[in-house]
Scaffold this motif. Structure first.
Motif, PDB file in Angstrom:
ATOM      1  N   VAL A 115       0.304  10.383  -8.189  1.00  0.00           N
ATOM      2  CA  VAL A 115      -0.102  11.466  -9.071  1.00  0.00           C
ATOM      3  C   VAL A 115      -1.367  12.162  -8.568  1.00  0.00           C
ATOM      4  O   VAL A 115      -1.639  13.318  -8.905  1.00  0.00           O
ATOM      5  CB  VAL A 115      -0.311  10.925 -10.509  1.00  0.00           C
ATOM      6  N   TYR A 116      -2.140  11.462  -7.742  1.00  0.00           N
ATOM      7  CA  TYR A 116      -3.370  12.047  -7.201  1.00  0.00           C
ATOM      8  C   TYR A 116      -3.117  12.829  -5.912  1.00  0.00           C
ATOM      9  O   TYR A 116      -4.063  13.333  -5.301  1.00  0.00           O
ATOM     10  CB  TYR A 116      -4.403  10.940  -6.922  1.00  0.00           C
ATOM     11  N   ASN A 117      -1.868  12.880  -5.477  1.00  0.00           N
ATOM     12  CA  ASN A 117      -1.535  13.586  -4.249  1.00  0.00           C
ATOM     13  C   ASN A 117      -2.315  13.001  -3.067  1.00  0.00           C
ATOM     14  O   ASN A 117      -2.934  13.718  -2.280  1.00  0.00           O
ATOM     15  CB  ASN A 117      -1.825  15.089  -4.387  1.00  0.00           C
ATOM     16  N   ASP A 158      -6.166  21.225   1.989  1.00  0.00           N
ATOM     17  CA  ASP A 158      -4.730  21.282   1.695  1.00  0.00           C
ATOM     18  C   ASP A 158      -4.393  20.765   0.298  1.00  0.00           C
ATOM     19  O   ASP A 158      -3.228  20.661  -0.088  1.00  0.00           O
ATOM     20  CB  ASP A 158      -3.934  20.513   2.743  1.00  0.00           C
ATOM     21  N   GLY A 159      -5.428  20.409  -0.478  1.00  0.00           N
ATOM     22  CA  GLY A 159      -5.220  19.941  -1.841  1.00  0.00           C
ATOM     23  C   GLY A 159      -4.882  18.470  -1.941  1.00  0.00           C
ATOM     24  O   GLY A 159      -4.710  17.945  -3.050  1.00  0.00           O
ATOM     25  N   LEU A 218       0.830  -1.205   0.000  1.00  0.00           N
ATOM     26  CA  LEU A 218       0.000   0.000   0.000  1.00  0.00           C
ATOM     27  C   LEU A 218       0.866   1.258   0.000  1.00  0.00           C
ATOM     28  O   LEU A 218       0.589   2.212  -0.750  1.00  0.00           O
ATOM     29  CB  LEU A 218      -0.926  -0.006   1.227  1.00  0.00           C
ATOM     30  N   ARG A 219       1.898   1.270   0.823  1.00  0.00           N
ATOM     31  CA  ARG A 219       2.787   2.439   0.879  1.00  0.00           C
ATOM     32  C   ARG A 219       3.540   2.606  -0.441  1.00  0.00           C
ATOM     33  O   ARG A 219       3.786   3.725  -0.892  1.00  0.00           O
ATOM     34  CB  ARG A 219       3.767   2.302   2.032  1.00  0.00           C
ATOM     35  N   ARG A 220       3.892   1.510  -1.064  1.00  0.00           N
ATOM     36  CA  ARG A 220       4.570   1.583  -2.357  1.00  0.00           C
ATOM     37  C   ARG A 220       3.644   2.207  -3.405  1.00  0.00           C
ATOM     38  O   ARG A 220       4.070   3.048  -4.198  1.00  0.00           O
ATOM     39  CB  ARG A 220       4.990   0.170  -2.786  1.00  0.00           C
ATOM     40  N   ALA A 221       2.366   1.806  -3.395  1.00  0.00           N
ATOM     41  CA  ALA A 221       1.405   2.370  -4.341  1.00  0.00           C
ATOM     42  C   ALA A 221       1.154   3.851  -4.052  1.00  0.00           C
ATOM     43  O   ALA A 221       0.934   4.649  -4.973  1.00  0.00           O
ATOM     44  CB  ALA A 221       0.090   1.592  -4.265  1.00  0.00           C
ATOM     45  N   GLU A 222       1.175   4.214  -2.772  1.00  0.00           N
ATOM     46  CA  GLU A 222       0.953   5.601  -2.376  1.00  0.00           C
ATOM     47  C   GLU A 222       2.041   6.523  -2.933  1.00  0.00           C
ATOM     48  O   GLU A 222       1.763   7.672  -3.306  1.00  0.00           O
ATOM     49  CB  GLU A 222       0.918   5.691  -0.851  1.00  0.00           C
ATOM     50  N   LYS A 223       3.270   6.014  -3.032  1.00  0.00           N
ATOM     51  CA  LYS A 223       4.407   6.866  -3.412  1.00  0.00           C
ATOM     52  C   LYS A 223       4.795   6.745  -4.886  1.00  0.00           C
ATOM     53  O   LYS A 223       5.590   7.544  -5.381  1.00  0.00           O
ATOM     54  CB  LYS A 223       5.610   6.527  -2.525  1.00  0.00           C
ATOM     55  N   ASP A 224       4.260   5.752  -5.580  1.00  0.00           N
ATOM     56  CA  ASP A 224       4.656   5.503  -6.967  1.00  0.00           C
ATOM     57  C   ASP A 224       3.877   6.411  -7.915  1.00  0.00           C
ATOM     58  O   ASP A 224       2.646   6.346  -7.977  1.00  0.00           O
ATOM     59  CB  ASP A 224       4.393   4.033  -7.316  1.00  0.00           C
ATOM     60  N   ARG A 225       4.581   7.266  -8.676  1.00  0.00           N
ATOM     61  CA  ARG A 225       3.924   8.189  -9.600  1.00  0.00           C
ATOM     62  C   ARG A 225       3.675   7.553 -10.969  1.00  0.00           C
ATOM     63  O   ARG A 225       2.766   7.961 -11.686  1.00  0.00           O
ATOM     64  CB  ARG A 225       4.773   9.458  -9.786  1.00  0.00           C
ATOM     65  N   THR A 264     -12.653   8.252  -5.473  1.00  0.00           N
ATOM     66  CA  THR A 264     -13.994   8.714  -5.097  1.00  0.00           C
ATOM     67  C   THR A 264     -13.988   9.727  -3.954  1.00  0.00           C
ATOM     68  O   THR A 264     -15.054  10.199  -3.552  1.00  0.00           O
ATOM     69  CB  THR A 264     -14.871   7.515  -4.677  1.00  0.00           C
ATOM     70  N   THR A 265     -12.812  10.055  -3.441  1.00  0.00           N
ATOM     71  CA  THR A 265     -12.724  10.996  -2.321  1.00  0.00           C
ATOM     72  C   THR A 265     -12.230  12.356  -2.824  1.00  0.00           C
ATOM     73  O   THR A 265     -11.179  12.434  -3.465  1.00  0.00           O
ATOM     74  CB  THR A 265     -11.761  10.471  -1.239  1.00  0.00           C
ATOM     75  N   PRO A 266     -12.962  13.437  -2.559  1.00  0.00           N
ATOM     76  CA  PRO A 266     -12.520  14.770  -3.016  1.00  0.00           C
ATOM     77  C   PRO A 266     -11.323  15.255  -2.197  1.00  0.00           C
ATOM     78  O   PRO A 266     -11.139  14.852  -1.042  1.00  0.00           O
ATOM     79  CB  PRO A 266     -13.744  15.646  -2.763  1.00  0.00           C
ATOM     80  N   PRO A 267     -10.508  16.120  -2.772  1.00  0.00           N
ATOM     81  CA  PRO A 267      -9.359  16.661  -2.038  1.00  0.00           C
ATOM     82  C   PRO A 267      -9.807  17.504  -0.841  1.00  0.00           C
ATOM     83  O   PRO A 267     -10.875  18.123  -0.855  1.00  0.00           O
ATOM     84  CB  PRO A 267      -8.639  17.529  -3.086  1.00  0.00           C
ATOM     85  N   SER A 268      -8.982  17.537   0.174  1.00  0.00           N
ATOM     86  CA  SER A 268      -9.244  18.378   1.344  1.00  0.00           C
ATOM     87  C   SER A 268      -8.738  19.794   1.063  1.00  0.00           C
ATOM     88  O   SER A 268      -8.244  20.095  -0.029  1.00  0.00           O
ATOM     89  CB  SER A 268      -8.552  17.790   2.573  1.00  0.00           C
TER      90      SER A 268
END
Length: 445
Positions: A194-196, A234-235, A181-188, A228-232
């Motif tokens: 890319v979704y920040n 802080d973007g 999961l962390r790898r997917a979070e950081k992989d652009r 499906t989750t909108p940005p907060s």
């Protein structure tokens, strides 16, 4: 000879990779990227060395969904210098298999190049399809990689098994899934960076644990939450615990009603009842019900256990189990879970005896292995004309005419007198039964 991909094939493949689910995009491409399964692909292990050296023999990967069977095949494809072909047993026909074999023959004959054939869900191949591959695996035309969620010893031909190494993949640990999961979070490039997106720690813990070792389920839930989750303010897109829970409404449970988990779970259920552990029995019952097991199947197993393992130590157990079986037929789910719970707990809590089971097994063995002597004449049917002339029923003593409604006489056939099949235990009601039989046996006439 292998077909050269054209421009359209190339573009189609690239588009498919880009639009594939996160779990597919994040598949490791090298052995170093593989997470978990250290018992088979850890550095220095046999499979690790074989892949690294490009000296792989036929193998079958066996394990639950989402544990990396296809991933390992892809790693091998990226590592080997051999021709790599992939088919899915659910859709592949004889023509497709013949084409792969022909390519393999051409590669071996013209270029001395081996061909690795990866068959996903190989357990879905019938015996004829598996037999077709056998000679080509045996003579080295094809190196087979099979992937299956089913026990290969049940689903794959013995001849193929004898020519393959079997590697069992285990469910991934929560720590391994969190790493992915962390790898997917950081992989652009392939992941979600890319979704920040920010995967909060408690959400990561939840997904890692809740998906029960299935990395695919965890990654796809993470992707669903991200998309499906909108940005907060802080973007950034924050995947909180609440968002993670929304993405997985039901815990992933390893259970296949036609496979290993089915048999393993029902086995544990029965052994827990037999072992007088009502807590374990109701737990395995819950696992089966949660996974949609047929309540009639469960009820039948409870009835069998009530007779096989409780028997006359508590004769009420078979009545409870039988009543439960009838009740679930009429009531259905979800209320049947109450009925099955009552029956399973009763049988698990009851005193145990397998004396009746041993009695019938012993009697069946005697019938099978000895001659069939005639029924003693005094026990033979005398309710027809001429029976008395044949001596049938003569000298029979009617038990109810005697004290305690018992009289000594020969019941077993000649040659079997004194044979004991039923040995009552000292448990529950059966202790009383044993004492009563002993009393009758020693009673003076």
């Amino acid at each position: 000879m292998s077909k050269e991909p054209d421009l359209f094939d190339f573009m189609r493949e690239k588009t498919a990779e880009k639009e594939a689910p996160l779990a597919a995009r994040m598949r490791p491409r090298t052995l170093e990227e593989v997470v978990g399964q250290d018992h088979i692909v850890g550095r220095g292990k046999l499979l690790y060395r074989a892949i690294k050296a490009d000296h792989l023999s036929s193998v079958i990967f066996y394990g639950p969904p989402g544990t990396g069977k296809t991933t390992l095949a892809r790693v091998i494809a990226n590592t080997t210098k051999s021709e790599f072909r992939q088919i899915n047993a659910t859709s592949a026909g004889k023509k497709e298999m013949e084409e792969v074999v022909q390519v393999a023959k051409d590669n071996l004959g013209m270029y001395q190049k081996k061909t690795i054939l990866f068959i996903d869900e190989i357990h879905r191949f019938n015996k004829g399809q598996q037999d077709y591959l056998l000679p080509f695996v045996e003579d080295g035309t094809i190196i087979l990689i099979g992937a299956t969620t089913e026990n290969p010893y049940f689903e794959v031909n013995a001849a193929l098994l004898s020519r393959s190494m079997i590697f069992e993949l285990k469910k991934l640990s929560p720590e391994s899934i969190k790493t992915l999961l962390r790898r997917a979070e950081k992989d652009r490039e392939r992941g979600l960076a890319v979704y920040n997106v920010v995967l909060e720690e408690d959400a990561a813990d939840f997904l890692s644990d809740f998906c029960n070792g299935d990395a695919r389920a965890a990654l796809n839930a993470f992707e669903l939450g991200t998309l499906t989750t909108p940005p907060s303010e802080d973007g950034k897109i924050h995947i909180t615990l609440d968002v993670a829970k929304e993405c997985i409404q039901k815990r992933t449970v390893s259970y296949d009603k036609n496979g290993d988990q089915h048999y393993d779970t029902i086995s544990a259920f029965i052994k827990s009842m037999r072992g007088s552990d009502p807590d374990a029995a109701v737990y395995y019952l819950a696992r089966m019900l949660y996974s949609g097991e047929d309540v009639r199947f469960i009820a039948r197993r409870i009835m069998i256990c009530a007779s096989e393992d409780v028997g006359n130590a508590d004769p009420q157990a078979i009545q409870v189990a039988t009543s439960a079986a009838l009740a679930v037929e009429r009531v259905g789910m979800p209320e049947s879970q109450l009925i099955l719970s009552q029956a399973a707990i009763y049988v698990a809590s009851a005193p145990k005896s397998n004396a009746c089971t041993e009695a019938i097994f012993s009697a069946m063995k005697t019938v099978r292995e000895t001659k069939t002597p005639p029924v003693p004449a005094h026990l033979q049917d005398s309710h027809y004309s001429g029976a008395a002339k044949l001596g049938h029923g003569l000298d029979y003593k009617y038990a109810h005419d005697y004290p305690e409604h018992y009289v000594k006489q020969q019941y077993l056939p000649d040659g079997l007198e004194g044979t004991v099949f039923y040995n009552p235990s000292e448990n529950g009601k059966e202790k009383q039964i044993g004492q009563w039989l002993e009393h009758l046996k020693n009673r003076k006439e």
